[in-house]
Design a protein around this motif. Structure first.
Motif, PDB file in Angstrom:
ATOM      1  N   SER A  82      38.035  24.681  55.507  1.00  0.00           N
ATOM      2  CA  SER A  82      37.439  23.480  56.867  1.00  0.00           C
ATOM      3  C   SER A  82      36.403  24.276  57.615  1.00  0.00           C
ATOM      4  O   SER A  82      36.561  25.471  58.007  1.00  0.00           O
ATOM      5  N   VAL A  83      35.146  24.054  57.063  1.00  0.00           N
ATOM      6  CA  VAL A  83      34.030  24.615  57.526  1.00  0.00           C
ATOM      7  C   VAL A  83      33.366  24.195  58.922  1.00  0.00           C
ATOM      8  O   VAL A  83      32.790  23.180  59.024  1.00  0.00           O
ATOM      9  N   ALA A  84      33.107  24.827  60.078  1.00  0.00           N
ATOM     10  CA  ALA A  84      32.670  24.419  61.197  1.00  0.00           C
ATOM     11  C   ALA A  84      31.337  24.204  61.027  1.00  0.00           C
ATOM     12  O   ALA A  84      30.540  24.846  60.081  1.00  0.00           O
ATOM     13  N   PRO A  85      30.681  23.195  62.106  1.00  0.00           N
ATOM     14  CA  PRO A  85      29.266  22.855  61.638  1.00  0.00           C
ATOM     15  C   PRO A  85      28.533  23.990  62.088  1.00  0.00           C
ATOM     16  O   PRO A  85      27.291  23.860  61.808  1.00  0.00           O
ATOM     17  N   SER A  86      28.651  24.816  62.867  1.00  0.00           N
ATOM     18  CA  SER A  86      27.795  26.089  63.077  1.00  0.00           C
ATOM     19  C   SER A  86      27.500  26.914  62.078  1.00  0.00           C
ATOM     20  O   SER A  86      26.862  27.621  61.731  1.00  0.00           O
ATOM     21  N   PHE A  87      28.155  26.540  60.741  1.00  0.00           N
ATOM     22  CA  PHE A  87      27.808  27.344  59.618  1.00  0.00           C
ATOM     23  C   PHE A  87      26.235  27.100  59.192  1.00  0.00           C
ATOM     24  O   PHE A  87      25.527  27.908  58.691  1.00  0.00           O
ATOM     25  N   ALA A  88      25.605  26.143  59.830  1.00  0.00           N
ATOM     26  CA  ALA A  88      24.260  25.796  59.367  1.00  0.00           C
ATOM     27  C   ALA A  88      23.432  26.990  60.240  1.00  0.00           C
ATOM     28  O   ALA A  88      22.187  27.339  59.944  1.00  0.00           O
TER      29      ALA A  88
END
Length: 582
Positions: A82-88
Motif C-alpha cells: 500500500s503506497v502512500a500518495p506522497s511517493f510522487a
C-alpha cells in the motif's frame, strides 16, 4: 540495535554530541538529557520524527522493519504494498512508474495506492463532521499528541480510520484475510499506528520510503533499469492530494482549508498545537504535524525542496486522473459494498493522557529556580535555548529527571565569565584592557600593584601610568603585537611585556610578567607555576563549558580564553627564555 527492542525512535549514542537541538525541536519535550547524551522517552514520544529530521549528527533514528517485510514475502503469502500518495515526491517524474515495477521485483504480488483508502476515509470524515467531531485523524502524530497531551479533545477526532488502515482492510477484503499488507510511506508515526487496538490486524508492516530505498539497494534493484508499470486499482476523487495541506479537506468535499471559514488545514507542530487551543468545534481541522504535510515526513529523503515535492504530487495527480487506468490487478482494489466500506473505515479514539508520576510542589520548583540563579521573576529570561518554553518548565523537567541545570545557556555563560574573571583577577601577572584610544577599561590587582596604582584606573589614559608608545603602535596597526621587555628603573619596574589587539572589539590587551625579583630562585618559579596552574584551570573549565553551551558561548568567554592562552605562553617560557630576552 535500539536501546529497547520495541522502541520506535531512539538515539545512536555514538553520534550524539549533546547539542540539545533535538530537545529544542521536540514538540512534547520527550527528550531527556543525562551524562552528555540525549535519549528519547517512549512513554512521552508521539513518534512525529522531528528529532530525526533535525538532528545535525544523524544521531536520532527509528526502528527498521525491512526484515519483517522480507519475511512476509518469503513465507509465500500474498503480500500487497500500500503506497502512500506522497511517493510522487519521493520518486518524481519518470521514477514513479518504474518504482511500481521495482516493488514487484521485490516480490509484492499487488502494488496499490493508499489513495484508494484515502477516498473512503475522507467520505467517512465528511459524514462525521458536524456531529460533535471536527478533527481529522489521518496524521498519527497528531492523534498521538491529542490522546496523550490534549485528551479532552480525543472525542472530537472524526471516527474514521486513516487512509492506511482503511486501504489495508479493503485489500484484505479483496485478496482474502490471509493476505499481508505492507504500508510504504514517509511517516515514522505510522509504525506506532499499527499498535493501536482499533487498527489491529489491518497493516502487517509499515516501512518508510527511506527503508524501501535501502531494501531495493540491498537487493540490487535499480529503479532506472525497471520498466514502467501502473498501480493495481484506481483511486477516486482528489485522494492523491492527501499528502499536501488541504488534500484531505478537498477529498472530503469540505473545501481546501484556506478559503473556507468552516475548514482549516494546519501544518507544523507549533501551528497544530496552537490551532487545537483555539479552533471552535464547528470548524473542521486537518492537523498535519510535519510542516507542509506528508511530503516533509522524516522517512522521505530527497534533495528536492518542498515546492518541488508539492509540484510533483500535483503533477502526478493530474496525469493519473487523466489516464484513469489501473494495473493488471484492478480487481484488487475491487468494488466494495457499503458495509465493507463502513467496516474498513471504523475507528475509535480515546484519551490516554501522559502523567510523569512525579509529585512536584511549588517549593520544589522555586528551589531549582534559585539554584540556577532564577529565583526572582526578572531573572527568568524564558529564552527557550534549553528547549523548554520557560524557566519554570525547565525547572519541572529537572525535578522529573528529564533535564539538568547545566542545560541553561545563560547560566553556563555567566558561570564561565565569572570563572574567567576570578582567575584573571587572581593572576600574579599584570593584565590591562584598553579601548582604541588607550583609555583603561580594566586592570587586575597585579597590574595595579606592579605600577603602584590606585583602584580608580578605569577611564584614565594609559600614558598617565606608563610609557604607552608600544601600545600606540599596536592600536594603530603599525605592529601586530609586541613581545618585549619593559623597564622603568626609577620606579623599580622590570617585566616581560606582551601586547596584542582585539580588532573587532577595538581593544588592546597588555600582559606583564614581573621580573624585578627574577634571580633564578624560588619566587619566579613559584609565580610561573601559579600562573600556569591557574590558566590551565581556566582553560579546562572553558572546554567543559563549551561542551555544554557549544555555539552559544559568548564573545566575552572566547576573549577570556584567548587571554589565558597568552598568559600560559608567557609563563611557560621559563627562566632561560627570559634570560635570553633580557
Amino acid at each position: 540495535m535500539p536501546p529497547e527492542k520495541h522502541q520506535l525512535v531512539y538515539t545512536l549514542t555514538a553520534r550524539c554530541r549533546d547539542c540539545h537541538r533535538c530537545l529544542r525541536v521536540c514538540p512534547v519535550n520527550a527528550i531527556s538529557i543525562a551524562n552528555g547524551q540525549a535519549s528519547v522517552k517512549p512513554e512521552r514520544c508521539i513518534s512525529c520524527g522531528a528529532c530525526i529530521r533535525e538532528c545535525p549528527q544523524g544521531a536520532k533514528t527509528y526502528r527498521r522493519d525491512i526484515a519483517q517485510a522480507r519475511d512476509l514475502i518469503a513465507s509465500g503469502a500474498v503480500v500487497a504494498a500500500s503506497v502512500a500518495p506522497s511517493f510522487a515526491a519521493a520518486f518524481p517524474d519518470w521514477k514513479g512508474g518504474r518504482f511500481v515495477s521495482a516493488l514487484r521485483r521485490l516480490g509484492f504480488a499487488v502494488v496499490a495506492e493508499t489513495a484508494v483508502g484515502a477516498y473512503y476515509s475522507a467520505q467517512a470524515c465528511a459524514k462525521a463532521a458536524g456531529n460533535g467531531s471536527n478533527i481529522c485523524g489521518a496524521c498519527p502524530a497528531a492523534v498521538n499528541y491529542i490522546e496523550k497531551y490534549r485528551p479532552e479533545l480525543a472525542a472530537q477526532i472524526m471516527p474514521a480510520a486513516s487512509p492506511m488502515v482503511a486501504h489495508a482492510r479493503l485489500l484484505k477484503t479483496a485478496l482474502g484475510q490471509d493476505a499481508k499488507v505492507v504500508f510504504i510511506g514517509p511517516c515514522v508515526a505510522k509504525k506506532s499506528e499499527l499498535e493501536r487496538q482499533d487498527a489491529a490486524g489491518a497493516v502487517d508492516v509499515a516501512l518508510t520510503f527511506e527503508e524501501i530505498t535501502e531494501w531495493l539497494g540491498k537487493s540490487g534493484i535499480d529503479i532506472a533499469s525497471c520498466e514502467e508499470s501502473a498501480f493495481d486499482g484506481l483511486p477516486r476523487g482528489d485522494s492523491r492530494l492527501y499528502p499536501v495541506p488541504g488534500g484531505f479537506l478537498k477529498t472530503a468535499g469540505l473545501g481546501d482549508g484556506f478559503m473556507n471559514p468552516a475548514a482549516i488545514s494546519v501544518t507544523g507542530a507549533a501551528e497544530v498545537k496552537d490551532a487545537l487551543l483555539s479552533v471552535p468545534p464547528e470548524v473542521a481541522v486537518e492537523p498535519l504535524f510535519c510542516r507542509e504535510g506528508c511530503i516533509n515526513g522524516p522517512g522521505l529523503k530527497t534533495a528536492d525542496g518542498l515546492l518541488k515535492r508539492r509540484a510533483s504530487v500535483f503533477s502526478y495527480a493530474a496525469k493519473a486522473q487523466t489516464a484513469k487506468t489501473g494495473g493488471a490487478k484492478t480487481g484488487a482494489a475491487g468494488k466494495f459494498t457499503d458495509d465493507e466500506i463502513r467496516r474498513a473505515c471504523a475507528a475509535e479514539f480515546s484519551p490516554r493522557p501522559f502523567k510523569s508520576g512525579v509529585e512536584i510542589s511549588e517549593a520544589d520548583i522555586q528551589r531549582v529556580l534559585e539554584q540556577t540563579g532564577k529565583g526572582e521573576p526578572e531573572q527568568q529570561l524564558n529564552c527557550g535555548a534549553c528547549g523548554y518554553r520557560s524557566c519554570r518548565e525547565k525547572a519541572v523537567a529537572v525535578l522529573e529527571g528529564m533535564a539538568v541545570p547545566e542545560m541553561c545557556i545563560p547560566l553556563m555563560r555567566r558561570r564561565a565569565e565569572q570563572r574567567a574573571d576570578r582567575i584573571i583577577s587572581d593572576s600574579p601577572n599584570g593584565i590591562v584592557v584598553l579601548d582604541s584610544s588607550l583609555s583603561i577599561i580594566s586592570a587586575n590587582p597585579a597590574f595595579r600593584t606592579l605600577f603602584s596604582c590606585s583602584d580608580d584606573l578605569p577611564g584614565r589614559r594609559l600614558s598617565s601610568v606608563m610609557d604607552s608608545a608600544p601600545f600606540e603602535k599596536v592600536a594603530a596597526g603599525a605592529q601586530e603585537s609586541v613581545d618585549s621587555v619593559y623597564r622603568d628603573a626609577p620606579a623599580g619596574i622590570f617585566c616581560k611585556m606582551l601586547i596584542y589587539p582585539l580588532r573587532e572589539e577595538g581593544q588592546v590587551i597588555g600582559i606583564f610578567v614581573n621580573m624585578a625579583q627574577h634571580d633564578g630562585g624560588e619566587t619566579a618559579g613559584l609565580q610561573r607555576a601559579q600562573t600556569v596552574a591557574q590558566a590551565r584551570e581556566l582553560l579546562e573549565h572553558q572546554i567543559d563549558m563549551a561542551q555544554h553551551i557549544a555555539m552559544y558561548l559568548g564573545e566575552s568567554t572566547a576573549k577570556s580564553e584567548e587571554l589565558v592562552k597568552k598568559i600560559i605562553a608567557l609563563s611557560e617560557e621559563g627562566k632561560d627564555g627570559l634570560d635570553n630576552t633580557l
